[in-house]
Each structure stands twice: as C-alpha cells, then as structure tokens.
Design a protein around this motif. Structure first.
Motif, PDB file in Angstrom:
ATOM      1  N   THR A 138      70.570  45.412  11.841  1.00 29.98           N
ATOM      2  CA  THR A 138      71.696  46.279  11.523  1.00 29.98           C
ATOM      3  C   THR A 138      72.315  45.815  10.213  1.00 29.98           C
ATOM      4  O   THR A 138      72.673  44.637  10.077  1.00 29.98           O
ATOM      5  CB  THR A 138      72.756  46.266  12.631  1.00 29.98           C
ATOM      6  OG1 THR A 138      72.173  46.731  13.865  1.00 29.98           O
ATOM      7  CG2 THR A 138      73.917  47.179  12.274  1.00 29.98           C
ATOM      8  N   LEU A 139      72.415  46.734   9.272  1.00 29.90           N
ATOM      9  CA  LEU A 139      72.990  46.424   7.967  1.00 29.90           C
ATOM     10  C   LEU A 139      74.337  47.127   7.832  1.00 29.90           C
ATOM     11  O   LEU A 139      74.442  48.333   8.038  1.00 29.90           O
ATOM     12  CB  LEU A 139      72.054  46.887   6.850  1.00 29.90           C
ATOM     13  CG  LEU A 139      72.584  46.749   5.418  1.00 29.90           C
ATOM     14  CD1 LEU A 139      72.738  45.275   5.045  1.00 29.90           C
ATOM     15  CD2 LEU A 139      71.666  47.457   4.415  1.00 29.90           C
ATOM     16  N   SER A 140      75.363  46.355   7.478  1.00 31.44           N
ATOM     17  CA  SER A 140      76.688  46.908   7.232  1.00 31.44           C
ATOM     18  C   SER A 140      77.033  46.714   5.760  1.00 31.44           C
ATOM     19  O   SER A 140      76.856  45.616   5.224  1.00 31.44           O
ATOM     20  CB  SER A 140      77.739  46.226   8.111  1.00 31.44           C
ATOM     21  OG  SER A 140      77.458  46.424   9.487  1.00 31.44           O
ATOM     22  N   VAL A 197      67.401  56.852   6.846  1.00 32.49           N
ATOM     23  CA  VAL A 197      67.937  56.354   5.582  1.00 32.49           C
ATOM     24  C   VAL A 197      67.343  54.980   5.266  1.00 32.49           C
ATOM     25  O   VAL A 197      66.829  54.288   6.148  1.00 32.49           O
ATOM     26  CB  VAL A 197      69.484  56.254   5.618  1.00 32.49           C
ATOM     27  CG1 VAL A 197      70.110  57.618   5.846  1.00 32.49           C
ATOM     28  CG2 VAL A 197      69.934  55.279   6.708  1.00 32.49           C
ATOM     29  N   ARG A 198      67.422  54.628   3.999  1.00 33.58           N
ATOM     30  CA  ARG A 198      66.983  53.296   3.573  1.00 33.58           C
ATOM     31  C   ARG A 198      67.862  52.828   2.429  1.00 33.58           C
ATOM     32  O   ARG A 198      68.009  53.527   1.422  1.00 33.58           O
ATOM     33  CB  ARG A 198      65.516  53.308   3.139  1.00 33.58           C
ATOM     34  CG  ARG A 198      64.994  51.923   2.730  1.00 33.58           C
ATOM     35  CD  ARG A 198      63.506  51.907   2.467  1.00 33.58           C
ATOM     36  NE  ARG A 198      63.113  52.813   1.405  1.00 33.58           N
ATOM     37  CZ  ARG A 198      62.364  53.910   1.561  1.00 33.58           C
ATOM     38  NH1 ARG A 198      61.918  54.241   2.767  1.00 33.58           N
ATOM     39  NH2 ARG A 198      62.056  54.668   0.542  1.00 33.58           N
ATOM     40  N   PHE A 199      68.487  51.667   2.598  1.00 30.84           N
ATOM     41  CA  PHE A 199      69.302  51.065   1.551  1.00 30.84           C
ATOM     42  C   PHE A 199      68.376  50.318   0.595  1.00 30.84           C
ATOM     43  O   PHE A 199      67.542  49.510   1.014  1.00 30.84           O
ATOM     44  CB  PHE A 199      70.326  50.109   2.167  1.00 30.84           C
ATOM     45  CG  PHE A 199      71.103  49.316   1.154  1.00 30.84           C
ATOM     46  CD1 PHE A 199      72.179  49.883   0.485  1.00 30.84           C
ATOM     47  CD2 PHE A 199      70.757  48.005   0.856  1.00 30.84           C
ATOM     48  CE1 PHE A 199      72.903  49.153  -0.449  1.00 30.84           C
ATOM     49  CE2 PHE A 199      71.475  47.265  -0.071  1.00 30.84           C
ATOM     50  CZ  PHE A 199      72.547  47.843  -0.725  1.00 30.84           C
ATOM     51  N   ILE A 201      73.793  50.797   9.178  1.00 31.43           N
ATOM     52  CA  ILE A 201      72.424  51.317   9.281  1.00 31.43           C
ATOM     53  C   ILE A 201      71.675  50.513  10.326  1.00 31.43           C
ATOM     54  O   ILE A 201      71.584  49.289  10.238  1.00 31.43           O
ATOM     55  CB  ILE A 201      71.692  51.225   7.930  1.00 31.43           C
ATOM     56  CG1 ILE A 201      72.471  51.997   6.853  1.00 31.43           C
ATOM     57  CG2 ILE A 201      70.278  51.745   8.039  1.00 31.43           C
ATOM     58  CD1 ILE A 201      71.923  51.799   5.460  1.00 31.43           C
ATOM     59  N   GLU A 202      71.149  51.204  11.329  1.00 30.89           N
ATOM     60  CA  GLU A 202      70.385  50.533  12.387  1.00 30.89           C
ATOM     61  C   GLU A 202      68.901  50.780  12.181  1.00 30.89           C
ATOM     62  O   GLU A 202      68.462  51.918  12.010  1.00 30.89           O
ATOM     63  CB  GLU A 202      70.821  51.041  13.758  1.00 30.89           C
ATOM     64  CG  GLU A 202      70.157  50.323  14.923  1.00 30.89           C
ATOM     65  CD  GLU A 202      70.732  50.720  16.258  1.00 30.89           C
ATOM     66  OE1 GLU A 202      69.979  51.279  17.082  1.00 30.89           O
ATOM     67  OE2 GLU A 202      71.943  50.495  16.468  1.00 30.89           O
ATOM     68  N   GLU A 203      68.141  49.713  12.189  1.00 26.89           N
ATOM     69  CA  GLU A 203      66.707  49.794  11.937  1.00 26.89           C
ATOM     70  C   GLU A 203      66.014  50.689  12.955  1.00 26.89           C
ATOM     71  O   GLU A 203      66.291  50.639  14.151  1.00 26.89           O
ATOM     72  CB  GLU A 203      66.100  48.387  11.995  1.00 26.89           C
ATOM     73  CG  GLU A 203      64.626  48.332  11.658  1.00 26.89           C
ATOM     74  CD  GLU A 203      64.087  46.913  11.715  1.00 26.89           C
ATOM     75  OE1 GLU A 203      63.032  46.659  11.113  1.00 26.89           O
ATOM     76  OE2 GLU A 203      64.731  46.048  12.341  1.00 26.89           O
ATOM     77  N   ALA A 204      65.119  51.540  12.478  1.00 28.21           N
ATOM     78  CA  ALA A 204      64.315  52.406  13.331  1.00 28.21           C
ATOM     79  C   ALA A 204      62.860  52.044  13.071  1.00 28.21           C
ATOM     80  O   ALA A 204      62.264  52.509  12.108  1.00 28.21           O
ATOM     81  CB  ALA A 204      64.580  53.880  13.023  1.00 28.21           C
TER      82      ALA A 204
END
Length: 236
Positions: free
Chosen positions: A74-76, A119-121, A160-163
């Motif tokens: 998880t990216l914040s 999405v992808r950061f 963003i939660e990894e899928a």
C-alpha cells in the motif's frame, strides 16, 4: 545524497489504466496520465503478512505461527496543488482527473462488469513504489480560495493498494504447476470473502463451492481444508 549536478528534475505522475479484461490478466490501455504539479516530499509504503496461530494448551507457552500469506503493498502519497499564479481552475481540473480513478470506466460499464481503473505511481527509476494497483482512497483538503470561491490551493491524499497478477505457468495445460491451492478454514471465513481474495469477485464463490462439493455455502467448518482453483486454472 545531493542530486547530480546538471540533472533535470523528474516529475512524479499517476498513470490511469483500463482494468484487466479478466481475472489474472494485466491492466488494459492507458486512459490518462496525471502529472504532479510538485513532487511529493514523502512517500509511505506498507506491506503486511498474515499468520495463523492455534491456541496453546498450556498457558505458559505459545504455539508456532503458521504463515498464511502476504498482503498487498500500500502506497500513501500526498499531492499538493497550487493555482495562485494562474487562476485557471487547474486545482479543480486536476482533482477531477484524479477522481476518474475512483469510478467505473465506460468500457467496463458497457460490458456490464463495472470496474474502476487501475493506477500506477511513477517517479523516475523508483521501483519499490511503482506497481499496478487500485486507488483505495482519495481525500482532498482545500486551503485557499479566490474571492469568488474558486479553490486555489489543495492537498490530495492518495492511497494505492497493490493489485497483483498471478505468475504464468498456472494453467493445467502447461504442466508446470498445480492449478489449485488449499485454504484452511478459520472462524469467520466465508466463500464470498475467499472468492474476493482469490479472484477479486465475491460472486465467484460458486467456483470454490463446486470444487469442494459444498451444498450450503453458509456452513464452513473451521479447520477444514478447501481446494481453491487458481484464476488461470480454468476454475471460472
């Protein structure tokens, strides 16, 4: 370590993509790229693991934990927006472009399978914080307004939660790996919950029910081992 002399500034961005056409597939085509007006000054990355521990018979001892699996990354990140120099409503426009990642895409609605974009950061060569995922939360704090009420400054908080996508070689025709795995039922487990965890679709619980000859999906006995067909194993 200071930046290399003469190096150009690399701007962070958020890539918005069509959701995968099926379970286990990679995301579809690019819908939009939202470039950050300012690079973030901090990133928060987290990942969890799940362990199962049976109650110990003796009060003074503890049983060995059994590894169940690892959770998604998880990216914040916070996005700062400022339109004080332009007065072109760019704050609201940029926020609307981020909101796109929170609602189902037109193509998924047309297929009667509503799904929000993936999405992808991306930020230069950073790898640990760049992964395919879904926008699990988006909040906006407005901090400055024009005389007519137009927002001029805001801070957006993204999570963003990894899928993940199953690795190749799980199809039974490949002969390299088994097309299923087992899951030991614990208190509180449901087939819908397990189907969402495995396939991203709680309505796919019938796949697991059929693989285990379960007549009543509401009755799961803790300790029972269930056969869980993998997404690419022809279960769905």
């Amino acid at each position: 370590m200071p930046p290399t002399s003469g190096a150009s500034l690399v701007k962070a961005r958020l890539v918005i993509m069509e959701p995968p056409p099926r379970v286990g597939a990679k995301p579809g085509g690019k819908l939009a790229t939202v470039k950050f007006q300012f690079n973030p000054n901090a990133l928060s990355l987290s990942k969890s693991t799940e362990w199962r521990r049976q109650p110990a018979r003796m009060a003074g001892s503890a049983s060995l934990p059994e590894f169940v699996g690892s959770g998604p990354r998880t990216l914040s990140v916070q996005v700062f927006l400022d339109a004080t120099a332009k007065h072109d409503n760019s704050v609201e426009q940029r926020i609307e472009s981020l909101m796109v990642a929170c609602v189902p895409t037109k193509s998924s609605i047309a297929k009667k399978k509503p799904a929000s974009p993936w999405v992808r950061f991306e930020w230069g060569t950073a790898k640990s914080v760049s992964f395919d995922g879904v926008l699990s939360s988006l909040s906006v704090d407005y901090s400055l307004f024009d005389v007519d009420g137009t927002p001029l400054r805001a801070t957006c908080s993204l999570s963003i939660e990894e899928a993940g996508v199953d690795p190749p070689g799980q199809n039974p025709t490949s002969g390299t790996e088994e097309a299923s795995r087992t899951h030991r039922v614990v208190v509180g487990d449901t087939l819908a919950q397990l189907a969402f965890r495995e396939y991203g679709d709680p309505t796919a619980w019938r796949v697991i029910a059929e693989a285990n000859d379960i007549d009543d999906p509401m009755v799961l006995v803790p300790g029972t081992e269930l056969l869980v067909p993998l997404a690419d194993g022809g279960g769905r």
